[in-house]
Design a protein around this motif. Structure first.
Motif: not given
Length: 354
Positions: A44-51
């Protein structure tokens, strides 16, 4: 940012050297300290970073030491001690005899190999959360893993490593034992990458490829060509052949780190794409003919909190100009620091080809 292009299809077209909708795609990656443990937490943290930055393609950047953890290394996840690697408690290899104990692991078995299983699940969640982009997972080479197990430097001048042993102890004084360990690591990684790139329709994670890091093992002749061919190349081939067998459409991106890092060696290994630091001494620029698609952009050091966003903009424009008609991937020359300059990341995020 609204997109009018198919970024996932463009990623594959660029990797194959085919005509893509755009000449380049943009990305950056970072260690998300505080969110690196637990598949759901990390994903979830990585998805947030990408978005947040709307990166066009995704290089998953997990904690760097999950390989060492898999073969017995112990770390304190609550203490990063001002660095991007958690504080080491116990080395996976503590004495030369331990090299002989490195066995093949089943990365899909959560009981036998919980750290690999964790990262398979994390990658699956990231894949599902970012279906419109090319997503690749980071995997260290077997030689890099073996060095990490003894906390030996992965590149010349690595001051953070605190080994109790030497390369002579684990490799040179027992080459056949070391080669068996490298083979066992390679077999484990081969099964791991196969699961990652196998299509979702076949029960795999469905990633678009692998970011295969030889790290800094060939930098400044740390392992010269002869030693690279003896202690790295055969085991690199095992892993890369497994990627090809599991999914012929999967992208192989090879990363070679630090100064004088010989990116020209890796097209013959089968790399579709090569990433290196074009700002480090002894390395070519993006216009070099390496036989593979380049990843190039701005100097990663300018993404430090005190970095210069104007220099980032200049680096990026120079890279685009040097690339000319060549399709490529636009990214920093290495992992951006943690924490990073938001202004520098914003400059990179805004320099789109569409």
């Amino acid at each position: 940012m609204s997109t009018t292009i198919d970024r996932r299809a463009a990623f594959h077209a660029i990797a194959r050297g085919e005509k893509a909708e755009v000449p380049y795609l943009v990305a950056a990656w970072q260690h998300l300290i505080g969110h690196e443990y637990g598949a759901e937490e990390f994903a979830q943290a990585y998805i947030n970073f990408v978005k947040k930055w709307d990166w066009d393609w995704v290089k998953i950047n997990p904690r760097a030491i999950y390989y060492a953890e898999s073969w017995g290394g112990k770390y304190d996840p609550e203490n990063y001690d001002g660095y991007v690697i958690p504080k080491k408690l116990v080395d996976g290899i503590q004495q030369p005899q331990d090299v002989e104990k490195i066995a093949v692991l089943d990365p899909t078995n959560a009981q036998e190999a919980p750290y690999f299983a964790e990262h398979i699940e994390g990658a699956r969640l990231i894949r599902q959360g970012l279906p419109d982009r090319g997503v690749i997972q980071s995997v260290f080479s077997p030689l890099s893993v073996l060095l990490q197990l003894a906390d030996l430097p992965l590149y010349p001048g690595d001051d953070y490593a605190t080994p109790m042993l030497t390369i002579a102890d684990i490799i040179d004084n027992q080459p056949e034992v070391a080669k068996q360990a490298l083979h066992n690591i390679a077999q484990t990684l081969a099964a791991y990458v196969s699961e990652l790139v196998k299509p979702e329709s076949d029960g795999g994670v469905g990633l678009d490829g692998i970011f295969y890091a030889v790290t800094g093992t060939v930098s400044e002749n740390y392992f010269n060509r002869e030693r690279y061919e003896e202690f790295s190349l055969p085991y690199d081939r095992i892993v890369i052949d497994a990627i090809r067998a599991a999914n012929p459409d999967a992208v192989v991106l090879v990363h070679t780190c630090r100064a004088d890092s010989h990116p020209e060696w890796f097209a013959e290994l089968g790399a579709d794409i090569v990433h290196w630091d074009q700002y480090a001494e002894g390395n070519p620029h993006v216009d070099a003919d390496l036989g593979a698609v380049p990843v190039a952009g701005a100097n990663y050091l300018e993404f430090n909190e005190d970095g210069d966003p104007e220099q980032v903009a200049k680096d990026l424009q120079e890279t685009i100009a040097l690339a000319g008609d060549k399709q490529f991937l636009l990214a920093p020359s290495c992992t951006v620091p943690t924490p990073a300059s938001e202004a520098s990341l914003a400059v990179l995020s805004k320099i789109r080809a569409y």
